[in-house]
Write a protein that holds these residues in place. Structure first.
Motif, PDB file in Angstrom:
ATOM      1  N   THR A 172      -0.679  10.871  -5.228  1.00  0.00           N
ATOM      2  CA  THR A 172      -1.403   9.458  -6.961  1.00  0.00           C
ATOM      3  C   THR A 172      -0.432   8.146  -6.690  1.00  0.00           C
ATOM      4  OG1 THR A 172      -1.825  11.232  -8.425  1.00  0.00           O
ATOM      5  CG2 THR A 172      -1.456   8.962  -8.832  1.00  0.00           C
ATOM      6  N   TYR A 173       0.588   8.431  -5.760  1.00  0.00           N
ATOM      7  CA  TYR A 173       1.939   7.569  -6.082  1.00  0.00           C
ATOM      8  C   TYR A 173       1.885   7.851  -4.157  1.00  0.00           C
ATOM      9  CZ  TYR A 173       2.543   9.068 -10.677  1.00  0.00           C
ATOM     10  OH  TYR A 173       2.460   9.130 -11.627  1.00  0.00           O
ATOM     11  N   ARG A 174       1.053   7.470  -3.411  1.00  0.00           N
ATOM     12  CA  ARG A 174       1.845   7.600  -2.070  1.00  0.00           C
ATOM     13  C   ARG A 174       2.559   7.512  -1.477  1.00  0.00           C
ATOM     14  NH1 ARG A 174      -3.064   3.445   0.009  1.00  0.00           N
ATOM     15  NH2 ARG A 174      -4.456   3.509  -1.636  1.00  0.00           N
ATOM     16  N   MET A 175       3.027   8.628  -1.403  1.00  0.00           N
ATOM     17  CA  MET A 175       4.794   8.843  -1.467  1.00  0.00           C
ATOM     18  C   MET A 175       4.626   8.660   0.258  1.00  0.00           C
ATOM     19  SD  MET A 175       6.085  11.518  -4.370  1.00  0.00           S
ATOM     20  CE  MET A 175       7.240  10.893  -3.411  1.00  0.00           C
ATOM     21  N   GLU A 176       6.120   8.432   0.665  1.00  0.00           N
ATOM     22  CA  GLU A 176       6.323   8.333   2.316  1.00  0.00           C
ATOM     23  C   GLU A 176       7.097   9.601   2.473  1.00  0.00           C
ATOM     24  OE1 GLU A 176       6.454   5.257   4.810  1.00  0.00           O
ATOM     25  OE2 GLU A 176       4.401   4.825   3.034  1.00  0.00           O
ATOM     26  N   PRO A 177       6.488  10.304   3.995  1.00  0.00           N
ATOM     27  CA  PRO A 177       7.190  11.215   4.153  1.00  0.00           C
ATOM     28  C   PRO A 177       8.718  10.936   4.171  1.00  0.00           C
ATOM     29  CG  PRO A 177       5.109  10.505   5.965  1.00  0.00           C
ATOM     30  CD  PRO A 177       5.772   9.537   4.855  1.00  0.00           C
ATOM     31  N   ALA A 178       9.583  11.811   3.784  1.00  0.00           N
ATOM     32  CA  ALA A 178      11.196  11.669   4.244  1.00  0.00           C
ATOM     33  C   ALA A 178      11.023  11.677   4.906  1.00  0.00           C
ATOM     34  CB  ALA A 178      12.132  12.270   2.978  1.00  0.00           C
ATOM     35  N   GLY A 179      12.503  11.146   6.179  1.00  0.00           N
ATOM     36  CA  GLY A 179      12.814  11.525   7.106  1.00  0.00           C
ATOM     37  C   GLY A 179      11.405  11.752   8.465  1.00  0.00           C
ATOM     38  N   ARG A 183       0.832  -0.961   0.315  1.00  0.00           N
ATOM     39  CA  ARG A 183      -0.261  -0.243  -0.048  1.00  0.00           C
ATOM     40  C   ARG A 183       0.831   1.305  -0.402  1.00  0.00           C
ATOM     41  NH1 ARG A 183      -1.278   2.783   4.510  1.00  0.00           N
ATOM     42  NH2 ARG A 183      -0.542   1.793   6.343  1.00  0.00           N
ATOM     43  N   PHE A 184       2.382   0.744   0.204  1.00  0.00           N
ATOM     44  CA  PHE A 184       2.752   2.333   0.041  1.00  0.00           C
ATOM     45  C   PHE A 184       3.669   2.284  -0.871  1.00  0.00           C
ATOM     46  CE2 PHE A 184       3.133   1.081   4.693  1.00  0.00           C
ATOM     47  CZ  PHE A 184       2.089   2.477   5.356  1.00  0.00           C
ATOM     48  N   GLY A 185       4.287   3.791  -1.136  1.00  0.00           N
ATOM     49  CA  GLY A 185       4.887   4.166  -2.343  1.00  0.00           C
ATOM     50  C   GLY A 185       5.088   3.302  -3.962  1.00  0.00           C
ATOM     51  N   ASN A 186       4.069   4.132  -4.374  1.00  0.00           N
ATOM     52  CA  ASN A 186       3.282   2.849  -6.001  1.00  0.00           C
ATOM     53  C   ASN A 186       4.884   3.522  -6.715  1.00  0.00           C
ATOM     54  OD1 ASN A 186       1.888   3.189  -8.589  1.00  0.00           O
ATOM     55  ND2 ASN A 186       1.070   1.889  -7.668  1.00  0.00           N
ATOM     56  N   LYS A 187       4.883   2.046  -7.307  1.00  0.00           N
ATOM     57  CA  LYS A 187       5.948   2.261  -8.235  1.00  0.00           C
ATOM     58  C   LYS A 187       6.441   2.979  -9.752  1.00  0.00           C
ATOM     59  CE  LYS A 187       8.344  -2.481  -6.847  1.00  0.00           C
ATOM     60  NZ  LYS A 187       6.939  -3.067  -5.561  1.00  0.00           N
ATOM     61  N   ALA A 188       5.259   3.924  -9.741  1.00  0.00           N
ATOM     62  CA  ALA A 188       4.722   4.457 -11.274  1.00  0.00           C
ATOM     63  C   ALA A 188       5.724   5.381 -10.961  1.00  0.00           C
ATOM     64  CB  ALA A 188       3.002   4.318 -11.401  1.00  0.00           C
ATOM     65  N   PHE A 189       5.851   6.257  -9.490  1.00  0.00           N
ATOM     66  CA  PHE A 189       6.317   7.517  -9.545  1.00  0.00           C
ATOM     67  C   PHE A 189       7.382   6.895  -9.979  1.00  0.00           C
ATOM     68  CE2 PHE A 189       9.507   9.466  -6.723  1.00  0.00           C
ATOM     69  CZ  PHE A 189       9.702  10.316  -6.904  1.00  0.00           C
ATOM     70  N   ARG A 190       8.786   5.778 -10.139  1.00  0.00           N
ATOM     71  CA  ARG A 190       9.750   5.857 -10.490  1.00  0.00           C
ATOM     72  C   ARG A 190       9.602   5.849 -11.873  1.00  0.00           C
ATOM     73  NH1 ARG A 190      10.476   0.065  -7.125  1.00  0.00           N
ATOM     74  NH2 ARG A 190      11.596   2.264  -4.731  1.00  0.00           N
ATOM     75  N   THR A 191       8.902   5.361 -12.637  1.00  0.00           N
ATOM     76  CA  THR A 191       8.567   6.071 -14.425  1.00  0.00           C
ATOM     77  C   THR A 191       8.555   7.322 -14.697  1.00  0.00           C
ATOM     78  OG1 THR A 191       7.354   3.671 -13.863  1.00  0.00           O
ATOM     79  CG2 THR A 191       6.937   5.493 -16.262  1.00  0.00           C
TER      80      THR A 191
END
Length: 313
Positions: free
Chosen positions: A189-196, A90-98
């Motif tokens: 859209t990509y359910r990005m995690e908060p950094a730090g 459910r975290f960090g959708n890999k489409a973000f890498r594209t």
């Protein structure tokens, strides 16, 4: 502010190899660097520039500002063209890498469209900050270090003379605000995690600067006080005018439960008596919690535009 001085000859700014801070002992070097002084000077100049002004007020919009908005619109369009993929996590959708790979490939071209031909040599260096400003493609996360890279990107455009002193309000209200919209869309859209993330002890999972500039906008407001920003009705009625309230609205859309629990630091700030006190406190907090925290700043890039050399002036 630093941005009012006439830019020195442009040549000296380019072709210096990039360098990352890679050791904690370098934190001292960073705080004494020309880069830190220029970056903070830029943040504070804009802080003064938007003081007491609404997002909806009249201000000059130059051609470079229009081009920057077009650049951000392109990034936004790419999100639409790169829908999230089906995946178990459910975290960090890999489409973000594209999506990110496209930016990685096109960044220099995008930057070249914003800067005049005679400054073309600056594009590779300036593009580095743009690529750093949208999150990390390995971890699929985003945080205040990425936000700082976008401010550094704008700072570099000021240093080479693309953005000017009379662009101040447009830089915050038009360019930075559009950047925030695109980042919010990425996060959703990509359910990005908060950094730090410091969790509940951080100000916000993703942003910091719009709280600084947003509190400056509210200084001397005839009726809105800091205690009002936790009031849903006030936020709904005024968010289009004030960046700070726009941020609060986004938090309440993304998080459930009592505000005091999911955003404890902001809840505490709502007890501060005046917006100018909020603004001063946030600037101090930004230096201490973001710019002087190794995990946030360890990836900050130095070059000829934002040099690691100690401050000269």
């Amino acid at each position: 502010g630093a941005s009012e001085e006439v830019a020195p000859p442009v040549q000296q700014y380019f072709m210096v190899p990039k360098k990352e801070i890679n050791m904690v002992s370098d934190m001292v070097k960073w705080k004494r660097s020309q880069a830190y002084a220029d970056y903070m000077g830029f943040i504070l100049t804009l802080n003064e520039g938007v003081r007491g002004k609404k997002l909806t007020c009249e201000y000059k919009v130059s051609e470079p500002v229009e081009k920057l908005v077009a650049l951000l619109n392109t990034l936004d369009r790419w999100i639409d063209e790169t829908p999230p993929v089906d995946q178990p996590s459910r975290f960090g959708n890999k489409a973000f890498r594209t999506w990110y790979a496209k930016l990685d490939q096109e960044a220099e071209k995008l930057v070249s469209a914003v800067i005049p031909k005679n400054l073309a040599d600056a594009a590779p260096e300036v593009a580095v900050y743009l690529k750093e400003s949208v999150g990390n493609s390995t971890r699929i996360d985003y945080g205040t270090g990425h936000e700082a890279a976008f401010a550094a990107f704008l700072c570099c455009l000021c240093k080479i003379g693309v953005l000017r002193v009379d662009d101040q309000m447009a830089i915050v209200f038009k360019v930075f605000n559009r950047y925030l919209e695109v980042m919010r869309k990425l996060q959703k859209t990509y359910r990005m995690e908060p950094a730090g993330s410091q969790g509940v002890w951080g100000l916000d999972d993703f942003q910091f600067l719009p709280f600084i500039w947003g509190s400056s906008q509210l200084i001397d407001h005839p009726s809105l006080e800091p205690r009002h920003f936790v009031d849903e009705k006030v936020v709904n009625e005024n968010h289009k005018d004030f960046m700070f309230l726009e941020c609060i609205l986004f938090i309440t859309e993304m998080k459930t439960g009592p505000f005091a629990e999911h955003s404890n630091q902001l809840w505490n700030i709502s007890a501060v008596p005046s917006w100018s006190k909020v603004n001063q406190g946030l600037i101090r907090m930004y230096k201490a919690e973001c710019l002087e925290k190794f995990p946030v700043i360890q990836h900050f890039k130095f070059g000829s535009l934002l040099p690691i050399q100690p401050v000269t002036s």
